[in-house]
Write a protein that holds these residues in place. Structure first.
Motif, PDB file in Angstrom:
ATOM      1  N   ARG A 158      46.775 -21.008 -37.572  1.00  0.00           N
ATOM      2  CA  ARG A 158      47.618 -22.176 -37.267  1.00  0.00           C
ATOM      3  C   ARG A 158      47.944 -22.261 -35.778  1.00  0.00           C
ATOM      4  O   ARG A 158      48.710 -23.131 -35.353  1.00  0.00           O
ATOM      5  N   GLY A 159      47.401 -21.350 -34.993  1.00  0.00           N
ATOM      6  CA  GLY A 159      47.628 -21.370 -33.553  1.00  0.00           C
ATOM      7  C   GLY A 159      48.942 -20.744 -33.131  1.00  0.00           C
ATOM      8  O   GLY A 159      49.360 -20.885 -31.972  1.00  0.00           O
ATOM      9  N   GLU A 160      49.628 -20.041 -34.050  1.00  0.00           N
ATOM     10  CA  GLU A 160      50.905 -19.401 -33.730  1.00  0.00           C
ATOM     11  C   GLU A 160      50.649 -18.079 -33.003  1.00  0.00           C
ATOM     12  O   GLU A 160      49.849 -17.257 -33.459  1.00  0.00           O
ATOM     13  N   GLU A 161      51.348 -17.886 -31.878  1.00  0.00           N
ATOM     14  CA  GLU A 161      51.177 -16.663 -31.090  1.00  0.00           C
ATOM     15  C   GLU A 161      51.902 -15.505 -31.773  1.00  0.00           C
ATOM     16  O   GLU A 161      53.078 -15.610 -32.123  1.00  0.00           O
ATOM     17  N   LEU A 162      51.206 -14.394 -31.954  1.00  0.00           N
ATOM     18  CA  LEU A 162      51.750 -13.239 -32.659  1.00  0.00           C
ATOM     19  C   LEU A 162      52.184 -12.122 -31.713  1.00  0.00           C
ATOM     20  O   LEU A 162      52.954 -11.241 -32.121  1.00  0.00           O
ATOM     21  N   LEU A 163      51.699 -12.163 -30.484  1.00  0.00           N
ATOM     22  CA  LEU A 163      52.111 -11.179 -29.485  1.00  0.00           C
ATOM     23  C   LEU A 163      53.107 -11.817 -28.521  1.00  0.00           C
ATOM     24  O   LEU A 163      53.089 -13.025 -28.301  1.00  0.00           O
ATOM     25  N   PHE A 164      53.947 -10.994 -27.935  1.00  0.00           N
ATOM     26  CA  PHE A 164      54.899 -11.462 -26.925  1.00  0.00           C
ATOM     27  C   PHE A 164      54.350 -11.151 -25.532  1.00  0.00           C
ATOM     28  O   PHE A 164      53.960 -10.018 -25.242  1.00  0.00           O
ATOM     29  N   VAL A 165      54.315 -12.175 -24.681  1.00  0.00           N
ATOM     30  CA  VAL A 165      54.073 -11.989 -23.250  1.00  0.00           C
ATOM     31  C   VAL A 165      55.217 -12.685 -22.521  1.00  0.00           C
ATOM     32  O   VAL A 165      55.533 -13.840 -22.812  1.00  0.00           O
ATOM     33  N   SER A 166      55.838 -11.978 -21.610  1.00  0.00           N
ATOM     34  CA  SER A 166      56.992 -12.555 -20.922  1.00  0.00           C
ATOM     35  C   SER A 166      56.608 -13.802 -20.141  1.00  0.00           C
ATOM     36  O   SER A 166      55.525 -13.877 -19.551  1.00  0.00           O
ATOM     37  N   SER A 167      57.514 -14.777 -20.125  1.00  0.00           N
ATOM     38  CA  SER A 167      57.311 -15.975 -19.304  1.00  0.00           C
ATOM     39  C   SER A 167      57.310 -15.627 -17.815  1.00  0.00           C
ATOM     40  O   SER A 167      56.839 -16.403 -16.995  1.00  0.00           O
ATOM     41  N   LYS A 168      57.827 -14.446 -17.483  1.00  0.00           N
ATOM     42  CA  LYS A 168      57.861 -14.004 -16.093  1.00  0.00           C
ATOM     43  C   LYS A 168      56.807 -12.944 -15.790  1.00  0.00           C
ATOM     44  O   LYS A 168      56.837 -12.314 -14.725  1.00  0.00           O
ATOM     45  N   ALA A 169      55.882 -12.738 -16.725  1.00  0.00           N
ATOM     46  CA  ALA A 169      54.816 -11.754 -16.496  1.00  0.00           C
ATOM     47  C   ALA A 169      54.052 -12.095 -15.217  1.00  0.00           C
ATOM     48  O   ALA A 169      53.809 -13.266 -14.922  1.00  0.00           O
ATOM     49  N   ILE A 170      53.686 -11.068 -14.492  1.00  0.00           N
ATOM     50  CA  ILE A 170      53.012 -11.240 -13.201  1.00  0.00           C
ATOM     51  C   ILE A 170      51.529 -10.904 -13.382  1.00  0.00           C
ATOM     52  O   ILE A 170      51.169  -9.746 -13.608  1.00  0.00           O
ATOM     53  N   PHE A 171      50.687 -11.928 -13.326  1.00  0.00           N
ATOM     54  CA  PHE A 171      49.239 -11.723 -13.447  1.00  0.00           C
ATOM     55  C   PHE A 171      48.667 -11.568 -12.040  1.00  0.00           C
ATOM     56  O   PHE A 171      47.930 -12.420 -11.552  1.00  0.00           O
ATOM     57  N   ASN A 172      49.052 -10.503 -11.397  1.00  0.00           N
ATOM     58  CA  ASN A 172      48.667 -10.309  -9.996  1.00  0.00           C
ATOM     59  C   ASN A 172      48.547  -8.815  -9.717  1.00  0.00           C
ATOM     60  O   ASN A 172      49.549  -8.134  -9.533  1.00  0.00           O
ATOM     61  N   PRO A 173      47.313  -8.276  -9.700  1.00  0.00           N
ATOM     62  CA  PRO A 173      47.129  -6.857  -9.437  1.00  0.00           C
ATOM     63  C   PRO A 173      47.811  -6.447  -8.127  1.00  0.00           C
ATOM     64  O   PRO A 173      47.847  -7.251  -7.195  1.00  0.00           O
ATOM     65  N   PRO A 174      48.360  -5.220  -8.038  1.00  0.00           N
ATOM     66  CA  PRO A 174      48.242  -4.124  -9.017  1.00  0.00           C
ATOM     67  C   PRO A 174      49.352  -4.069 -10.060  1.00  0.00           C
ATOM     68  O   PRO A 174      49.466  -3.080 -10.764  1.00  0.00           O
ATOM     69  N   LYS A 175      50.153  -5.123 -10.184  1.00  0.00           N
ATOM     70  CA  LYS A 175      51.230  -5.117 -11.170  1.00  0.00           C
ATOM     71  C   LYS A 175      50.652  -5.234 -12.578  1.00  0.00           C
ATOM     72  O   LYS A 175      49.777  -6.068 -12.832  1.00  0.00           O
ATOM     73  N   ALA A 176      51.135  -4.384 -13.498  1.00  0.00           N
ATOM     74  CA  ALA A 176      50.694  -4.482 -14.890  1.00  0.00           C
ATOM     75  C   ALA A 176      51.288  -5.739 -15.529  1.00  0.00           C
ATOM     76  O   ALA A 176      52.373  -6.182 -15.162  1.00  0.00           O
ATOM     77  N   ILE A 177      50.567  -6.312 -16.481  1.00  0.00           N
ATOM     78  CA  ILE A 177      51.013  -7.528 -17.177  1.00  0.00           C
ATOM     79  C   ILE A 177      52.091  -7.147 -18.191  1.00  0.00           C
ATOM     80  O   ILE A 177      51.912  -6.224 -18.987  1.00  0.00           O
ATOM     81  N   ARG A 178      53.210  -7.872 -18.165  1.00  0.00           N
ATOM     82  CA  ARG A 178      54.339  -7.571 -19.055  1.00  0.00           C
ATOM     83  C   ARG A 178      54.166  -8.255 -20.406  1.00  0.00           C
ATOM     84  O   ARG A 178      54.365  -9.457 -20.543  1.00  0.00           O
ATOM     85  N   GLY A 179      53.760  -7.471 -21.401  1.00  0.00           N
ATOM     86  CA  GLY A 179      53.597  -8.001 -22.746  1.00  0.00           C
ATOM     87  C   GLY A 179      52.188  -7.794 -23.260  1.00  0.00           C
ATOM     88  O   GLY A 179      51.363  -7.128 -22.640  1.00  0.00           O
ATOM     89  N   GLY A 180      51.911  -8.363 -24.430  1.00  0.00           N
ATOM     90  CA  GLY A 180      50.589  -8.179 -25.033  1.00  0.00           C
ATOM     91  C   GLY A 180      50.411  -6.745 -25.503  1.00  0.00           C
ATOM     92  O   GLY A 180      51.298  -6.155 -26.114  1.00  0.00           O
ATOM     93  N   ILE A 181      49.251  -6.169 -25.189  1.00  0.00           N
ATOM     94  CA  ILE A 181      48.985  -4.777 -25.562  1.00  0.00           C
ATOM     95  C   ILE A 181      48.458  -4.022 -24.340  1.00  0.00           C
ATOM     96  O   ILE A 181      47.241  -3.891 -24.156  1.00  0.00           O
ATOM     97  N   PRO A 182      49.348  -3.530 -23.468  1.00  0.00           N
ATOM     98  CA  PRO A 182      48.896  -2.669 -22.376  1.00  0.00           C
ATOM     99  C   PRO A 182      48.357  -1.341 -22.935  1.00  0.00           C
ATOM    100  O   PRO A 182      48.837  -0.848 -23.957  1.00  0.00           O
ATOM    101  N   ILE A 183      47.383  -0.777 -22.234  1.00  0.00           N
ATOM    102  CA  ILE A 183      46.818   0.525 -22.581  1.00  0.00           C
ATOM    103  C   ILE A 183      47.477   1.588 -21.703  1.00  0.00           C
ATOM    104  O   ILE A 183      47.381   1.521 -20.464  1.00  0.00           O
ATOM    105  N   CYS A 184      48.150   2.548 -22.325  1.00  0.00           N
ATOM    106  CA  CYS A 184      48.781   3.641 -21.578  1.00  0.00           C
ATOM    107  C   CYS A 184      47.846   4.851 -21.581  1.00  0.00           C
ATOM    108  O   CYS A 184      47.673   5.504 -22.614  1.00  0.00           O
TER     109      CYS A 184
END
Length: 305
Positions: free
Chosen positions: A52-78
């Motif tokens: 239905r197009g509903e988003e199941l993961l949370f990504v912050s509205s303030k997430a920074i998609f700009n290396p080297p900062k990690a993306i806030r939300g989704g599934i980061p790999i630690c």
């Protein structure tokens, strides 16, 4: 750039395109319209939507998609560490390196059913060797199952030429999207021991019949079952988390004070997210040269009362 709300296609597809700030991403779509997005930066899943197009993961509205900062939300790999120890940065470096599409992955088991997946690879580089002097190959497969389940499989191999083993800890730092954190409960961790990061990693035993949320939580549950449920009463949805090779489960919500202290996180967004993370934290994993470790996460979202 393609529309983020593309109409569901009857044809499964795997497409490489540009995402935020021109970063390359891979968009997976299966035949019923379920979808997922993976950024090559961080090998980072940033979206998982149902038919239905509903988003199941949370990504912050303030997430920074700009290396080297990690993306806030989704599934980061630690990897190669969870948390913060020694000279390595918080949660390691895999989540802020550029991964490549793996064009020649080793074979998967014959029971692998998905036709919609992407294989990524990360190898040691000079920058990594300065802070973590080991040679490795990290292969990540992100797959959409025919029913829309999301599966992540990590395979980490020691490729040290010097005969030395290496040790690491690991987590899939999964941010789930929830309606209201006060209406959410986690089942499957009752009666288990946990380390409380808010109390100097002191060990406690879970007393409740489920975990509910009224304040900040930051715990590592130990020797957890392979299946855990996250019930969102308001949305009548249950997330089912299945894991293999990952004995621990991290449960985290920053609550209001920590939320306000994070520049890449909205002040009120803690109400709409919960991290439940398949992890190997308490006991490190050690690989000798040539040895490989595998850890799998499978996420389902099913209707519930």
């Amino acid at each position: 750039m393609e529309s983020e709300n593309a109409v569901a296609s009857s044809t499964p597809s795997v497409d490489v395109c540009k995402g935020i700030n021109g970063l390359n991403k891979v968009v997976l779509r299966e035949s019923r319209g379920n979808s997922a997005e993976v950024y090559l930066y961080g090998g980072h899943v940033t979206s998982w939507k149902n038919e239905r197009g509903e988003e199941l993961l949370f990504v912050s509205s303030k997430a920074i998609f700009n290396p080297p900062k990690a993306i806030r939300g989704g599934i980061p790999i630690c990897f190669p560490q969870f948390s913060n120890h020694g000279s390595l940065e918080q949660h390691g470096f895999a989540r802020n390196r550029f991964w490549s599409i793996d064009t020649d992955p080793p074979p998967f088991p014959t029971n692998f059913s998905s036709k919609v997946f992407v294989d990524l690879i990360l190898k040691s580089c000079e920058e990594d060797m300065k802070i973590w002097p080991h040679s490795y190959e990290f292969r990540l497969r992100v797959a959409l199952e025919p029913g829309g389940d999301l599966m992540l499989t990590s395979r980490i191999r020691n490729t040290n030429p010097n005969g030395k083993p290496f040790t690491f800890t690991f987590a899939y730092h999964t941010y789930l999207s929830v309606s209201d954190i006060g209406e959410v409960r986690v089942e499957g961790l009752e009666t288990l021991d946990y380390l409380d990061n808010l109390q100097k990693k002191e060990r406690f035993t879970e007393q409740g019949d489920a975990i509910t949320f009224e304040s900040e939580v930051d715990r590592v549950y130990l020797s957890t079952p392979t299946k855990i449920a996250v019930l969102d009463h308001e949305r009548k949805r249950t997330f089912v988390i299945r894991k293999d090779g990952l004995p621990d489960t991290v449960v985290w919500n920053p609550w209001d004070k920590k939320a306000k202290a994070m520049a890449d996180f909205g002040d009120e967004e803690y109400k709409h997210m919960l991290c439940v993370e398949a992890a190997a934290v308490e006991n490190s994993i050690t690989l000798k040269p040539g040895e490989e470790w595998k850890g799998t996460l499978e996420l389902s979202a099913v209707p519930s009362c």
